[in-house]
Design an enzyme around this catalytic site. Structure first.
Site, short mmCIF file in Angstrom:
data_model
loop_
_atom_site.label_atom_id
_atom_site.label_comp_id
_atom_site.label_asym_id
_atom_site.label_seq_id
_atom_site.Cartn_x
_atom_site.Cartn_y
_atom_site.Cartn_z
NE ARG A 138 -3.87 2.03 2.38
CZ ARG A 138 -4.45 2.57 3.45
NH1 ARG A 138 -4.08 2.17 4.65
NH2 ARG A 138 -5.38 3.49 3.33
CG HIS A 176 -1.47 5.30 -0.35
ND1 HIS A 176 -2.33 6.00 0.45
CD2 HIS A 176 -2.13 4.15 -0.67
CE1 HIS A 176 -3.46 5.33 0.62
NE2 HIS A 176 -3.35 4.20 -0.05
CB VAL A 179 0.37 11.87 -4.13
CG1 VAL A 179 0.46 13.37 -3.86
CG2 VAL A 179 -1.02 11.35 -3.81
CB SER A 212 6.58 12.75 -1.75
OG SER A 212 5.60 12.12 -2.55
CG ASN A 265 -1.83 8.98 2.47
OD1 ASN A 265 -2.31 8.06 1.82
ND2 ASN A 265 -1.16 9.98 1.91
N PRO A 279 -7.95 8.54 -5.24
CG PRO A 279 -7.97 7.31 -7.20
CD PRO A 279 -7.04 7.84 -6.14
CG HIS A 322 -8.70 -3.89 -2.72
ND1 HIS A 322 -9.81 -3.19 -3.11
CD2 HIS A 322 -7.76 -2.97 -2.37
CE1 HIS A 322 -9.56 -1.89 -2.99
NE2 HIS A 322 -8.33 -1.74 -2.54
CG ASP A 354 -5.50 -16.28 -3.90
OD1 ASP A 354 -6.34 -15.35 -3.81
OD2 ASP A 354 -5.47 -17.24 -3.11
#
Length: 342
Positions: free
Chosen positions: A69, A73, A77, A83, A101, A180, A210, A270
């Site tokens: 993740r 992120h 950006v 950053s 965040n 988003p 996810h 998977d």
């Protein structure tokens, strides 16, 4: 090998779909990235990253999702420039303190990697590259066909291009505007991604991220209760699954209870995620939004029926994302500490 000691804290999934972008970077920067960039300047760089990520995963299987993740992120950006790792200062609120965040995690793993690399090869390996390699290692360690040696030699789901440099600007405002939302409808998602140079295929395949991790009840509350004036519950959510989620999330302010992204398989990477989406059991509204467009729906069904295709395409899209607006050559800097500017 020294056992991993620092606690990794609560783990979160890769939610809101903000993690799921693949972009095309400017040619002048992307062209300077390559596999094995540190082969001469710091030959052990990727091995060091892998060793520390492995120790973290051995200590806590759920660390894979936060590491993946962080890279998403970061790239969405200002591009993949590290950053997202910068701390806020008295005069600037940084990306990591933007509302989307606040549930980011595993910063301590990145810090441990950077500390080791600075001792081995001072001022050489960027924090942006550490994020990219650590994300690859995390997802590889969560993929059974990789860990069983059935995928490719070296234990990697895909190869990482390196050569990025670290950015000097980090803005919470930009993060809030550009990331988003998990409640976005498909056309809004496509429009957001298109504005960043993102493709529909990358959107769908990277939504498969996810498959890993957990989320917390506040991110689901609107789907379960008071979705709209007409619908108390999100109509795209399976009613039986919604009832189960309501039993887990009894309070909209519950920031403690964790809900698995893929029930019973939240630490395994998977293609199970796509079956859940088809069954209207995706945890987020943005997951189910993938069924509301012909092209994205077709891709969901395709990945559901071919895990090999999904894993291959996931690697391709991760490489694409890793090229997002990168800094290279003399641009930016190589931070000595990932959380602060030199």
């Amino acid at each position: 090998m020294t056992k991993w000691v620092p606690p990794l804290g609560l783990r979160f999934s890769l939610p809101p779909l903000l993690l799921l972008a693949a972009v095309i970077a400017p040619v002048h920067a992307y062209g300077k990235l390559k596999v094995g960039f540190y082969r001469q300047s710091c030959p052990d760089a990727e091995a060091i990253v892998r060793r520390i990520v492995t120790m973290a995963v051995e200590d806590d299987l759920t660390v894979t999702a936060p590491l993946l993740r962080l890279h998403f992120h970061d790239c969405f950006v200002r591009g993949c420039d590290g950053s997202v790792l910068l701390n806020s200062t008295k005069t600037n609120i940084a990306e990591r303190d933007a509302k989307p965040n606040l549930t980011l995690d595993a910063f301590n793993v990145i810090d441990a990697i950077k500390e080791k690399l600075e001792k081995k090869c001072p001022g050489t390996v960027s924090c942006a590259d550490i994020l990219a390699v650590a994300a690859r290692d995390a997802v590889s360690l969560a993929t059974k066909v990789v860990t069983k040696g059935e995928w490719r030699e070296g234990g990697n789901l895909y190869e990482v291009e390196t050569g990025r440099r670290d950015g000097r600007v980090s803005s919470a405002k930009e993060a809030a505007e550009e990331l988003p939302d998990s409640f976005d409808e498909i056309q809004k998602l496509i429009k957001r991604f298109k504005s960043k140079g993102l493709g529909i295929k990358d959107l769908v395949v990277l939504s498969g991220a996810h498959a890993l991790g957990n989320s917390h009840c506040p991110s689901l509350e609107k789907r379960l209760r008071n979705f709209t004036a007409e619908d108390d519950m999100d109509p795209t959510l399976d009613k039986t699954y919604a009832a189960t989620l309501k039993q887990q999330c009894t309070s909209p302010d519950d920031n403690v209870t964790e809900v698995q992204m893929v029930p019973g398989r939240s630490s395994t990477f998977d293609s199970t995620y796509y079956r859940l989406v088809k069954e209207n059991k995706g945890l987020f509204h943005s997951d189910e939004a993938l069924l509301s467009n012909g092209a994205t729906k077709m891709l969901v069904y395709g990945y559901m029926s071919s895990e090999k295709r999904f894993l291959k395409d996931f690697g391709v899209s991760m490489v694409n994302m890793g090229r997002a607006d990168v800094l290279a050559g003399s641009e930016g800097e190589i931070r000595r500490t990932c959380a602060v500017l030199n």
